[in-house]
Design a protein around this motif. Structure first.
Motif, mmCIF file in Angstrom:
data_model
loop_
_atom_site.group_PDB
_atom_site.id
_atom_site.type_symbol
_atom_site.label_atom_id
_atom_site.label_comp_id
_atom_site.label_asym_id
_atom_site.label_seq_id
_atom_site.Cartn_x
_atom_site.Cartn_y
_atom_site.Cartn_z
ATOM 1 N N VAL A 98 0.837 -1.207 0.000
ATOM 2 C CA VAL A 98 0.000 0.000 0.000
ATOM 3 C C VAL A 98 0.872 1.258 0.000
ATOM 4 C CG1 VAL A 98 -1.643 1.321 1.401
ATOM 5 C CG2 VAL A 98 -2.009 -1.113 1.032
ATOM 6 N N LYS A 99 1.975 1.229 0.729
ATOM 7 C CA LYS A 99 2.864 2.392 0.827
ATOM 8 C C LYS A 99 4.105 2.231 -0.054
ATOM 9 C CE LYS A 99 1.600 4.013 5.321
ATOM 10 N NZ LYS A 99 1.864 5.424 5.393
ATOM 11 N N ARG A 100 3.982 1.493 -1.126
ATOM 12 C CA ARG A 100 5.131 1.146 -1.969
ATOM 13 C C ARG A 100 5.847 2.351 -2.577
ATOM 14 N NH1 ARG A 100 0.521 -0.419 -4.438
ATOM 15 N NH2 ARG A 100 0.043 0.477 -6.463
ATOM 16 N N GLU A 101 5.127 3.445 -2.802
ATOM 17 C CA GLU A 101 5.755 4.616 -3.409
ATOM 18 C C GLU A 101 6.853 5.200 -2.518
ATOM 19 O OE1 GLU A 101 2.348 4.462 -3.008
ATOM 20 O OE2 GLU A 101 1.765 3.994 -5.057
ATOM 21 N N ASP A 102 6.766 4.942 -1.211
ATOM 22 C CA ASP A 102 7.746 5.471 -0.252
ATOM 23 C C ASP A 102 9.009 4.606 -0.144
ATOM 24 O OD1 ASP A 102 5.825 7.402 0.310
ATOM 25 O OD2 ASP A 102 5.055 6.328 2.062
ATOM 26 N N LEU A 103 9.002 3.429 -0.724
ATOM 27 C CA LEU A 103 10.113 2.489 -0.545
ATOM 28 C C LEU A 103 11.476 3.024 -0.994
ATOM 29 C CD1 LEU A 103 8.411 -0.902 -1.487
ATOM 30 C CD2 LEU A 103 8.992 -0.041 0.798
ATOM 31 N N PRO A 104 11.590 3.665 -2.145
ATOM 32 C CA PRO A 104 12.922 4.127 -2.570
ATOM 33 C C PRO A 104 13.550 5.156 -1.625
ATOM 34 C CG PRO A 104 11.437 4.092 -4.440
ATOM 35 C CD PRO A 104 10.609 3.870 -3.208
ATOM 36 N N ALA A 105 12.742 5.842 -0.859
ATOM 37 C CA ALA A 105 13.260 6.868 0.056
ATOM 38 C C ALA A 105 13.810 6.281 1.360
ATOM 39 C CB ALA A 105 12.166 7.876 0.373
ATOM 40 N N LEU A 106 13.557 4.990 1.592
ATOM 41 C CA LEU A 106 14.024 4.369 2.824
ATOM 42 C C LEU A 106 15.538 4.184 2.795
ATOM 43 C CD1 LEU A 106 11.352 1.553 3.271
ATOM 44 C CD2 LEU A 106 11.492 3.713 4.498
ATOM 45 N N ASN A 107 16.175 4.519 3.897
ATOM 46 C CA ASN A 107 17.620 4.320 4.008
ATOM 47 C C ASN A 107 17.975 2.873 4.316
ATOM 48 O OD1 ASN A 107 18.227 7.011 3.557
ATOM 49 N ND2 ASN A 107 18.017 7.525 5.722
ATOM 50 N N ASN A 108 17.088 2.193 5.062
ATOM 51 C CA ASN A 108 17.367 0.827 5.482
ATOM 52 C C ASN A 108 16.054 0.048 5.494
ATOM 53 O OD1 ASN A 108 17.987 -1.543 6.906
ATOM 54 N ND2 ASN A 108 19.530 -0.509 8.153
ATOM 55 N N PHE A 109 15.805 -0.701 4.435
ATOM 56 C CA PHE A 109 14.547 -1.438 4.320
ATOM 57 C C PHE A 109 14.420 -2.489 5.412
ATOM 58 C CE2 PHE A 109 12.058 -5.034 2.628
ATOM 59 C CZ PHE A 109 10.835 -4.398 2.523
ATOM 60 N N ARG A 110 15.517 -3.177 5.732
ATOM 61 C CA ARG A 110 15.457 -4.209 6.776
ATOM 62 C C ARG A 110 15.027 -3.601 8.112
ATOM 63 N NH1 ARG A 110 20.462 -6.705 7.937
ATOM 64 N NH2 ARG A 110 21.373 -4.757 7.276
ATOM 65 N N HIS A 111 15.553 -2.452 8.433
ATOM 66 C CA HIS A 111 15.186 -1.780 9.672
ATOM 67 C C HIS A 111 13.702 -1.405 9.637
ATOM 68 C CE1 HIS A 111 15.784 0.539 13.301
ATOM 69 N NE2 HIS A 111 15.237 1.590 12.729
ATOM 70 N N TYR A 112 13.251 -0.862 8.517
ATOM 71 C CA TYR A 112 11.847 -0.505 8.340
ATOM 72 C C TYR A 112 10.963 -1.743 8.512
ATOM 73 C CZ TYR A 112 7.589 0.942 5.851
ATOM 74 O OH TYR A 112 6.295 1.200 5.500
ATOM 75 N N LEU A 113 11.356 -2.843 7.901
ATOM 76 C CA LEU A 113 10.607 -4.088 7.975
ATOM 77 C C LEU A 113 10.555 -4.593 9.418
ATOM 78 C CD1 LEU A 113 9.176 -6.221 6.216
ATOM 79 C CD2 LEU A 113 11.405 -7.322 5.925
ATOM 80 N N PHE A 114 11.662 -4.535 10.114
ATOM 81 C CA PHE A 114 11.733 -4.975 11.498
ATOM 82 C C PHE A 114 10.823 -4.122 12.386
ATOM 83 C CE2 PHE A 114 13.645 -4.388 15.704
ATOM 84 C CZ PHE A 114 13.566 -5.684 16.188
ATOM 85 N N ILE A 115 10.915 -2.806 12.268
ATOM 86 C CA ILE A 115 10.112 -1.905 13.100
ATOM 87 C C ILE A 115 8.619 -2.079 12.807
ATOM 88 C CG2 ILE A 115 9.586 0.527 13.610
ATOM 89 C CD1 ILE A 115 12.244 -0.469 14.783
ATOM 90 N N LEU A 116 8.281 -2.160 11.534
ATOM 91 C CA LEU A 116 6.892 -2.364 11.142
ATOM 92 C C LEU A 116 6.357 -3.671 11.725
ATOM 93 C CD1 LEU A 116 4.692 -1.071 9.315
ATOM 94 C CD2 LEU A 116 5.618 -2.424 7.440
ATOM 95 N N SER A 117 7.144 -4.718 11.630
ATOM 96 C CA SER A 117 6.741 -6.034 12.146
ATOM 97 C C SER A 117 6.624 -6.024 13.659
ATOM 98 C CB SER A 117 7.753 -7.099 11.737
ATOM 99 O OG SER A 117 7.862 -7.139 10.352
ATOM 100 N N ARG A 118 7.604 -5.428 14.322
ATOM 101 C CA ARG A 118 7.586 -5.360 15.782
ATOM 102 C C ARG A 118 6.342 -4.618 16.268
ATOM 103 N NH1 ARG A 118 11.358 -1.185 18.344
ATOM 104 N NH2 ARG A 118 9.595 0.021 17.602
ATOM 105 N N ASN A 119 6.076 -3.472 15.686
ATOM 106 C CA ASN A 119 4.923 -2.677 16.115
ATOM 107 C C ASN A 119 3.612 -3.402 15.869
ATOM 108 O OD1 ASN A 119 6.718 -0.704 16.875
ATOM 109 N ND2 ASN A 119 6.310 0.623 15.136
ATOM 110 N N HIS A 120 3.495 -4.018 14.707
ATOM 111 C CA HIS A 120 2.251 -4.729 14.387
ATOM 112 C C HIS A 120 2.087 -5.946 15.303
ATOM 113 C CE1 HIS A 120 -1.291 -5.551 12.115
ATOM 114 N NE2 HIS A 120 -0.843 -6.722 11.698
ATOM 115 N N THR A 121 3.183 -6.631 15.598
ATOM 116 C CA THR A 121 3.126 -7.788 16.489
ATOM 117 C C THR A 121 2.654 -7.372 17.871
ATOM 118 O OG1 THR A 121 4.899 -8.911 15.283
ATOM 119 C CG2 THR A 121 4.503 -9.635 17.546
ATOM 120 N N PHE A 122 3.229 -6.315 18.414
ATOM 121 C CA PHE A 122 2.825 -5.868 19.748
ATOM 122 C C PHE A 122 1.381 -5.378 19.760
ATOM 123 C CE2 PHE A 122 7.519 -5.070 20.787
ATOM 124 C CZ PHE A 122 7.656 -6.369 21.258
ATOM 125 N N ASN A 123 0.946 -4.728 18.697
ATOM 126 C CA ASN A 123 -0.456 -4.302 18.618
ATOM 127 C C ASN A 123 -1.392 -5.506 18.611
ATOM 128 O OD1 ASN A 123 0.170 -1.590 18.618
ATOM 129 N ND2 ASN A 123 0.142 -1.405 16.397
#
Length: 117
Positions: free
Chosen positions: A62-87
């Protein structure tokens, strides 16, 4: 962090940002196993893990247009996963508390009805 980078990550992110579904599938297949391993260690639930991993990748699409601007995709993926898991864990805990309260109330009402007869 158990999530390992893939060699063609930048190129895949560029393609995904442009709507390339095949690149997205490649990204999913590259990262979902290690992501699922991480989430499962936290949730200890295969069903919840599958749902969380799918939700995370849906959000990425859904937010794919923002992907090229990410400095570290793995970090983004980890944070997104962690937050969603805790929610999800918080939501499950709240549902269990409400269920226990309902069960206590039902038991109390049943006992009061039986006592009044």
């Amino acid at each position: 962090m158990p999530i390992r980078s893939i060699h063609n990550e930048c190129a895949l992110l560029e393609k995904v940002a442009k709507g390339d579904q095949q690149a997205f599938e490649e990204l999913f297949h590259a990262y979902s196993p290690s992501l699922a391993e991480y989430v499962f260690r936290v949730t200890e639930s295969l069903e919840m893990t599958e749902d969380i991993v799918q939700d995370v990748f849906i959000k990425i699409w859904v937010k794919r247009e923002d992907l090229p601007a990410l400095n570290n995709f793995r970090h983004y993926l980890f944070i997104l996963s962690r937050n969603h898991t805790f929610n999800c864990l918080r939501k499950k805990a709240n549902q269990e508390v409400r269920h226990e309260e309902w069960a206590r109330q039902f038991e109390k009402e049943t006992y009061n009805e039986a006592s009044s007869e």
